[in-house]
Write a protein that holds these residues in place. Sequence first.
Motif, PDB file in Angstrom:
ATOM      1  N   ALA A 184     -35.861  -1.866  13.056  1.00 22.08           N
ATOM      2  CA  ALA A 184     -37.220  -1.489  12.667  1.00 22.08           C
ATOM      3  C   ALA A 184     -38.237  -2.189  13.548  1.00 22.08           C
ATOM      4  O   ALA A 184     -38.083  -3.360  13.870  1.00 22.08           O
ATOM      5  N   ALA A 185     -39.297  -1.467  13.893  1.00 25.80           N
ATOM      6  CA  ALA A 185     -40.378  -2.081  14.665  1.00 25.80           C
ATOM      7  C   ALA A 185     -40.967  -3.228  13.837  1.00 25.80           C
ATOM      8  O   ALA A 185     -41.259  -4.299  14.354  1.00 25.80           O
ATOM      9  N   ASP A 186     -41.091  -3.007  12.561  1.00 24.81           N
ATOM     10  CA  ASP A 186     -41.678  -4.004  11.660  1.00 24.81           C
ATOM     11  C   ASP A 186     -40.759  -4.133  10.440  1.00 24.81           C
ATOM     12  O   ASP A 186     -40.951  -3.451   9.433  1.00 24.81           O
ATOM     13  N   PRO A 187     -39.737  -4.990  10.505  1.00 24.84           N
ATOM     14  CA  PRO A 187     -38.715  -5.013   9.449  1.00 24.84           C
ATOM     15  C   PRO A 187     -39.270  -5.260   8.044  1.00 24.84           C
ATOM     16  O   PRO A 187     -38.944  -4.528   7.113  1.00 24.84           O
ATOM     17  N   ILE A 188     -40.118  -6.266   7.887  1.00 26.14           N
ATOM     18  CA  ILE A 188     -40.631  -6.549   6.542  1.00 26.14           C
ATOM     19  C   ILE A 188     -41.524  -5.408   6.067  1.00 26.14           C
ATOM     20  O   ILE A 188     -41.473  -4.999   4.900  1.00 26.14           O
ATOM     21  N   GLY A 189     -42.330  -4.895   6.977  1.00 23.68           N
ATOM     22  CA  GLY A 189     -43.185  -3.767   6.607  1.00 23.68           C
ATOM     23  C   GLY A 189     -42.361  -2.589   6.107  1.00 23.68           C
ATOM     24  O   GLY A 189     -42.674  -1.997   5.069  1.00 23.68           O
ATOM     25  N   HIS A 190     -41.299  -2.287   6.814  1.00 22.02           N
ATOM     26  CA  HIS A 190     -40.463  -1.161   6.410  1.00 22.02           C
ATOM     27  C   HIS A 190     -39.741  -1.443   5.087  1.00 22.02           C
ATOM     28  O   HIS A 190     -39.651  -0.568   4.216  1.00 22.02           O
ATOM     29  N   TYR A 191     -39.256  -2.649   4.941  1.00 18.98           N
ATOM     30  CA  TYR A 191     -38.571  -3.077   3.710  1.00 18.98           C
ATOM     31  C   TYR A 191     -39.485  -2.894   2.500  1.00 18.98           C
ATOM     32  O   TYR A 191     -39.068  -2.441   1.441  1.00 18.98           O
ATOM     33  N   ARG A 192     -40.731  -3.263   2.694  1.00 16.55           N
ATOM     34  CA  ARG A 192     -41.685  -3.133   1.589  1.00 16.55           C
ATOM     35  C   ARG A 192     -42.058  -1.671   1.359  1.00 16.55           C
ATOM     36  O   ARG A 192     -42.178  -1.222   0.218  1.00 16.55           O
ATOM     37  N   LYS A 193     -42.256  -0.965   2.442  1.00 15.43           N
ATOM     38  CA  LYS A 193     -42.610   0.458   2.332  1.00 15.43           C
ATOM     39  C   LYS A 193     -41.517   1.221   1.583  1.00 15.43           C
ATOM     40  O   LYS A 193     -41.812   2.145   0.826  1.00 15.43           O
ATOM     41  N   MET A 194     -40.281   0.832   1.827  1.00 19.51           N
ATOM     42  CA  MET A 194     -39.140   1.508   1.194  1.00 19.51           C
ATOM     43  C   MET A 194     -38.877   0.988  -0.214  1.00 19.51           C
ATOM     44  O   MET A 194     -37.933   1.436  -0.871  1.00 19.51           O
TER      45      MET A 194
END
Lengths: 426, 426, 426, 426
Positions: free
Chosen positions: C397-407
Motif C-alpha cells: 500500500a502507498a499508505d498502509p495505515i491509511g488503507h488499514y483504516r479506510k478498510m
Amino acid sequence: MKLSLEQLQEYNQSLFSSHQEEFGFLANQLSKEGNDVNGLVEKIKAFQIAVPSWALGAGGTRFGRFGIGGEPRDLEEKLEDIGLLKALTQKTDSVSLHIPWDIPSDYASIQSKAESLGISFDAMNSNTFQDYGQPHSYKLGSLGNAKKSVRDQAVAHNVEVIEIGKKLGSKGLTVWLADGSNFPGQASLRNSLHWTQESLSEIYQAMPEDWKLLVEYKPYEPNFYHTIIPDWGTSSLLCKSVGDRAKVLVDLGHHLPNTNIEQIVATLVYQDMLAGFHFNDSKYGDDDLTTGSIKPYQLFLIFCELISGSEDGAQAWESISWMIDASHNTKDPLEDLMQALEMISISFTKALLVNREKLTACQMEGDVVGAQECLQEAFQRDVRPLVKEARIQLGGAADPIGHYRKMDVRKKLIQERGAESRSTGL
Amino acid sequence: MKLSLEQLQEYNQSLFSSHQEEFGFLANQLSKEGNDVNGLVEKIKAFQIAVPSWALGAGGTRFGRFGIGGEPRDLEEKLEDIGLLKALTQKTDSVSLHIPWDIPSDYASIQSKAESLGISFDAMNSNTFQDYGQPHSYKLGSLGNAKKSVRDQAVAHNVEVIEIGKKLGSKGLTVWLADGSNFPGQASLRNSLHWTQESLSEIYQAMPEDWKLLVEYKPYEPNFYHTIIPDWGTSSLLCKSVGDRAKVLVDLGHHLPNTNIEQIVATLVYQDMLAGFHFNDSKYGDDDLTTGSIKPYQLFLIFCELISGSEDGAQAWESISWMIDASHNTKDPLEDLMQALEMISISFTKALLVNREKLTACQMEGDVVGAQECLQEAFQRDVRPLVKEARIQLGGAADPIGHYRKMDVRKKLIQERGAESRSTGL
Amino acid sequence: MKLSLEQLQEYNQSLFSSHQEEFGFLANQLSKEGNDVNGLVEKIKAFQIAVPSWALGAGGTRFGRFGIGGEPRDLEEKLEDIGLLKALTQKTDSVSLHIPWDIPSDYASIQSKAESLGISFDAMNSNTFQDYGQPHSYKLGSLGNAKKSVRDQAVAHNVEVIEIGKKLGSKGLTVWLADGSNFPGQASLRNSLHWTQESLSEIYQAMPEDWKLLVEYKPYEPNFYHTIIPDWGTSSLLCKSVGDRAKVLVDLGHHLPNTNIEQIVATLVYQDMLAGFHFNDSKYGDDDLTTGSIKPYQLFLIFCELISGSEDGAQAWESISWMIDASHNTKDPLEDLMQALEMISISFTKALLVNREKLTACQMEGDVVGAQECLQEAFQRDVRPLVKEARIQLGGAADPIGHYRKMDVRKKLIQERGAESRSTGL
Amino acid sequence: MKLSLEQLQEYNQSLFSSHQEEFGFLANQLSKEGNDVNGLVEKIKAFQIAVPSWALGAGGTRFGRFGIGGEPRDLEEKLEDIGLLKALTQKTDSVSLHIPWDIPSDYASIQSKAESLGISFDAMNSNTFQDYGQPHSYKLGSLGNAKKSVRDQAVAHNVEVIEIGKKLGSKGLTVWLADGSNFPGQASLRNSLHWTQESLSEIYQAMPEDWKLLVEYKPYEPNFYHTIIPDWGTSSLLCKSVGDRAKVLVDLGHHLPNTNIEQIVATLVYQDMLAGFHFNDSKYGDDDLTTGSIKPYQLFLIFCELISGSEDGAQAWESISWMIDASHNTKDPLEDLMQALEMISISFTKALLVNREKLTACQMEGDVVGAQECLQEAFQRDVRPLVKEARIQLGGAADPIGHYRKMDVRKKLIQERGAESRSTGL
C-alpha cells in the motif's frame, strides 16, 4: 577579523540555483498543504539566539584542555567573534557576559563596538563557584554557605554583576549555583536551602524593575552528593519565594538520566515560569555537546511545547531567553556554534510545521497512532531549504561553515591572536 | 615530616582500656559463634592497599580547584605522605606512580627513601590523555587514534613507563584510556577498537614476563559520546586478544547508572580475569568520592564476591591488585585516604564474617529470606574493634584521624611546603 | 480476513501522482549527488523484518492490560494477521513463534497456511520464565537454577522447542533468560553463571548444524537485583564457550541508562558475533515502545554501524536476524507494527545515504565538525518517497495505515473474533 | 490463624539471656556516651508502620506471577495476617486499604475484627489505573484523561473511596495516578496537567476537614513516555493549588536513576509538605523490593532528615504517614514484611544515635571529614539489641522470623486457605 560581504555574496551566488530549486519545491508542497510559507520564513528570521562569551574558546574537562588557537583574548575580540557568527548565520544578535571574566575596562568603547556589530547584551552571569582572589573561598559554597560572611560576599558579587549589566543595557541576571556537598552530612540540606533562599531574595531586591532573575538548576557536578538547586522543583520553589520576575532557567544537560525534559518545559510554560534556555546536548551528564547532535528528536519535541505554549497563551514567546551553552573540546568553537544555531533552526522550523489542529483532534479522540504520525510528518520533513532561505534573506551565508572554511577564518584568527591565545571560560 | 612513635603510643595508651573492653566483648561473641578471632585479625593485618601518587593533593573539577596547602611538591614528598599514612593506619605499603608526573630524577635516592619508609612500588600508570609537550597531540585519542604516528607515540610512552617501573621494582602497568569521541561520526567505532587492540598488543609484548597489564574501562568522560573501552566486556575482549597476563581493572566509579558492580566482579573472578581495583565511591558518575561514603553496602557485597571467589579457588586473592583512586575536592587528602582505608577494612571484615556455609545452604534450598538474613547478620555487626585491634597490633594509631589532628600534621606540612604548594594530579 | 488487492490498487492509484512528483524530485537530487537510486530501492525492497507471534495482541504491564478486541485466537489467526501486514507493508515475510504459546496442533495445515501467505518461520523462542503446568517451578530460575532438576527440565523444554522448529523450517533458537535474583545473597553469582553455561552448552549440542543460537541479554526485569545474562559481555562470554553458531542478540530496550547501543552493535559486528535484533524503543527501561518513536537518531546510528560493518566485510548482512519485539499497550497492534516497519525502513534508508567515503576522510583527518555534517546530511533528508516507492513496487500500500483504516480492518477483526478475544503474550 | 502467646513467650525465654548480655553491653556504652537509653527504647516502641492490604499476597511482574499459597482470600483474612505481623513484630498497627479490592461487605464486622486485633485504618487508596467493569476505560488516563466523562468517573470513584474510608475511621486518601502517555504527541502535556489539577481539586473538596490528601509521584511505569505527576515538584505544584491538607507522598522506588531522595525529603520537610512514605527499595526502577535490602545507607540518611526536621520544628513527626509498599515476587510476603519492619527499625534507631550537636558544629565549621565520621559513628553501630529490646517490651517476638518459621505459619495458612488462594493486588 571581518568578513568581506562581497566574497560572501559571491559564494552565495554559486549556491543559489540549487537552493532555488529545492526551496521552490518545498515551498510549493507546503503551500499545497495549507502552510503560509512566507510567514514561516519570517518566523525563522525573527528567532535569534544569544551566544555566551565563554563559548568562543576551547573548553576542557578535569582531565585537560586542548587549545584551538586564535581564541579571543579579551572582550572586544569576543564581540568580534560573535559579529562573525552573526554575519554568517544571521541567527545570533546578542552576547551573554560572565563576570569577573568579562568586566569591561572601557564601557563606552565596548558599547560602541557592540553597536557597530549589531550585538546587544543578553543576561549577565555571575561566578561564585571559583576562587579568583576574593577574600572568602567558595570551596564550600556561596549563596548557601554555612558562613554568613561568605554568603554576604556572594550576594555582593551578584549585585556588582547587576551594576555592570545595567551599564551595558542587559535586562537579566542568570544565577547558576554550584553550591552543594560531596558527602552525606557535610551540609545541612534544609539550612543550605534556607540560606540560598535568603541570598537570592537579597539579590532580587537589588535588581532593577525591568530585569528578570534566571535561576538555573543542576543535579550534580561540581558537587557529587547534593546540589542545593538540583531540579526545576527547587528552582521554582525559590523563584516563587523571591518574586514575580524570578523564573526557572532550563539547561538541557542539567538533568538526571531519562528525564523527560520537554515535560518540564511544558510544566514551566503552564505556570508562565520559564525564564529561558541553555542549549546544548548530552548523552551522560552535563556533557555540553553541540545541541541536537545527540538527541535531535528531543530538541524538536521541546520546540513543540514552546510553540504550542506560546500559541495557546500560556507563556509569551518574547518572555523567554534563548542562549547556547556548550563546551567545545574537540571542535573549532565557531564551527560548533554554527552547527548549534543550524540545529536549533531546523528543530524550531519542524516544530512550526506540526499540524496542531490535527494533533489536538488525535489527542482528544485518543488516536495514539495518529498523534505519532502527526509529529513524524513534521519531523521527517527536510526543512533545510526553509532555514537557508531565511538566512539568505537576512544577508547571511547560504552555507556558513563552508564559507567559514573557504575564507580560512581560523587560520587568520591564529595569525592575528596567536596559536596559544586562551579565552576565559571552562 | 615524620610522626613521633612515642607520641603515637602515648595517644594509643589513652584509648586502650575502652578498646580492650569493646574488642573483648566482640571477640567473645564471635568466638561463641564459632569464629577464629585471631585468624580474622591476621587476615585484616595482611590486607594492604596501594595509594596513588596523585591522590595526595587536592583534586578539582572542570569548574575549578581549591588547594589544600602543604601538598607534596615532588616524588620524595609524596613518599613521605604515604609513609605517614602507613605509620598511622598500617593499611598501605605501596605507591602507584603516574608518568610523566612522577619520573624519578634519582632512582637510587627514591628507592632508598621508599625502602626506609617500608613502601614498595605498585602498578605504574601511563598518561596518554593530556598534552605535556610531546610531538603529537592526544586531543583525538592515543592508542586508538586514527593516525598511526599518534598511536606509535602513545605505545612508545607506555614502553617508557614500563622501563621506569622496571627500575623501581614495579610489576604491573595500568592503562586507562580516555580515547573515544564526542560526536556520532567523529570516530569509526570499529576501527578505533581495532587500533587499540593493536597498540595494546605492542605494549604487552614490551612487558617483562613477570608483569601484568591492568586494562581499565570507563563508559564516559572525558569523551561524551563514545569511549573505546567503555565496559568490562570490551576490556575483557582486548585482554584476551593480547595475552594471559592482561586482565581487567575495575574502578568503582566507571559504570553506567544502576550497574550491578559486584556481579561484574563475580564474572571476572569466575574467569580469573580480575586485575584489581580502584576504590572510590560515586552517586552520579566518576565522582571519585571516598570509598564507602555513599554506598557502603555495595562495597561489602563486592568483598563478599572477592572472598568467596578466592575461597572457592576461582581466582587467587594474591593475584588481585588493590588501590585507592579518589579525588579530594573538599577534604584534606590524607584524612580522606584514612577514611577510605578504614571503610575498606570495615567492609572486608564484615564480608569475612558472612557464614558462607549457611548462605550456600539458603541458596541451594531457595531460601531467599534466609540468604538476606545471612548477609545482614554480617553487615549489621559493628566490626570496628576488630579493625582497630589489627591496626594496633601492627603498631598503627588506635584513632588515625584523631592522632593526625592532635599532631597538627596539615599545619606542619603547610609550614614545610607552603600554602600554595600544588601536587601533580587531576 | 484478507485484503482485496483491487481496493488496495485503487487506493494507491489515488495517491500516485503526488508520490510520483515527490519521488521524482528526490530521485533526481540523489542521482545528481552520485547515488544509484534503483540500487537503493532494491536494497529497501530486500530488507525484511520478522514479526513475533506475541506482538499481535495488546500487551500489558504489571498494573493491568487493556484488550484491543479482534486479537488472534490461535496460531492460524496470527499467521493471518502477519499476512495482512505483509500485504500492506511488504516489509515482513516471517513470524517468530513462542513455545508453549504457539505449538501447532496440525503442522501440515500450519505450513500450508504459512506458505499460502508467503510467510516463513524465523527463530523459535522458548519460555522458561513462567509456570504453565510443568513439574518444577521457574520461580527461582531455569537454566541457571540452583537445582539440577529444574535446569534439566528447562534444557529439555528448549530441546523440544528445537524439535518443533525443525518441523516448521526454522533455523534458529532465541534464548531469553529471565533468570536472576531479587536480593543480594539470594543466588550465587558465580555458580548461577556456571550452571547457565552448562545448560546452554547442552542446548547448543541439541541444535541442528544449520541452526544458530541467539542469546539475549537484559540488565533487569523481571529480576531486580541481578540477572544472570545482564549485558553483551556476559552473553558473548557464554556464546564463545558453547560454540561458533551461538551469537549475541541485541534488544534495543535491554540496556542500562545512557548506554551507547550503536557501539555495542559495532563491537559485536567487529567480532562477527551479532546474532540479530529485537527492535523497539525505550525512554526508561524495557519499555517496549514502537521502534523509532523515542530515539530515531539512535536507530539511524545503529543502521550506520550495520551497513558499514557489512560493507567492510566485518559481518555479513545476511547473517543477521531482524525482528520487532514491542508491546502495544495503548495502540492497535497492527498499526503499531506498521509504524515500526516504517521507522525501520526510514532509518535504514537514511543510513544507506551516508557518504561513507567522505565520512572516513573526516575521521582520518580529525574533522569532527565535518563528520557530524556528513551524518546530518543523510539524517535530515526526507527519504519517505524512497521507502514508499519500494513498497509500491512490491505491491504494497502507498499508505498502509491509511488503507488499514479506510478498510476498517480492526472493526472487521472484532466482528470475526470478538471484542474479548485475547492473544497469548505478555 | 492466631499465634499462641505462650509459645511466643517460651521461645523468647530461650533467647533471653544472650539478648540481655548484648543489650546490657550496648546500653552501657550508649549511656557512657551520654544517651538516654530508656528514651531511645520508648521512641522505637512508639514508631509504627502501616501495612497495605495488597502486600499480603505474592506480587508479580508483567512476565508472570508465582503464588505463595495461603494468601488471604478476603479482607478479614488480610486483617488476620496483619494481626499476626503485629503480634510478632509490634511494629505495625494499621492497614491501608485499596478500593475496589477491599470494599467491606459488612462494615461492623470488619471494624470489630480490626478492633479485636488492635488494627486501625490508615490512608485509603483509590484505583483508577485498571478497568474492573466501570463504564469508561482508564486505558488513556483517569483524572487527567482528555475526555471529561472519564475524569468525572474517576473523581466519583475517589469520592466513593473517601466515603468508605469515613465509615472505617481512616483519615486520608492516597492518590497514585498512573496517568500519562506512551508516545510523544499522544497527550497534551499542559492540558493533561491542567485537567489533573481540576480533578484533584474536586476530590479535595469532597474530603472531610480532618483528612489529608496524599499525592504520589512517579516518573514512569505503567506509562513510558510521560507521567502526569512525574516528580515531587509537580506533586507539590498540584498540592499547593488544591489546599493546605494536600501533601506529597514519597515512594522510595519512584525516582529517576541517581536521585538524591533524602534531599527531596528534606526539601518537603522544609516546607511542611511531606505527606508520608511508601517504604521499599530499588536498584533499577520501581522494583518494590524489601526496604533496606539494597541501599541501607540511603534509608538511614532519610531517617536522619526526618528526625532532624522534626527536632528543628520544620515538620512534626506525627504529621507524617508511614507505610510499606513492596511487592513480594520470590519471598513469603509475611517474612518479607518482617524484614522490612526490622530494617526500618534499625535505620530509624541508627539515625536517632547521630550526635546532631557535633554534626551541626562540623557543618558550621566546614569540617567535611568530621561530618562524615559523625554519620558513620551512628551507622556502623550494631543497634539490633535496642530494636529487640523495644519489641520484647511490647510483647513481640525476640526473633520474629525465627518464631514464624518454628510455628510453621505458612504451612498452616496453606492448610486453612489453600495452596492456590490468591490475594488481590499487583
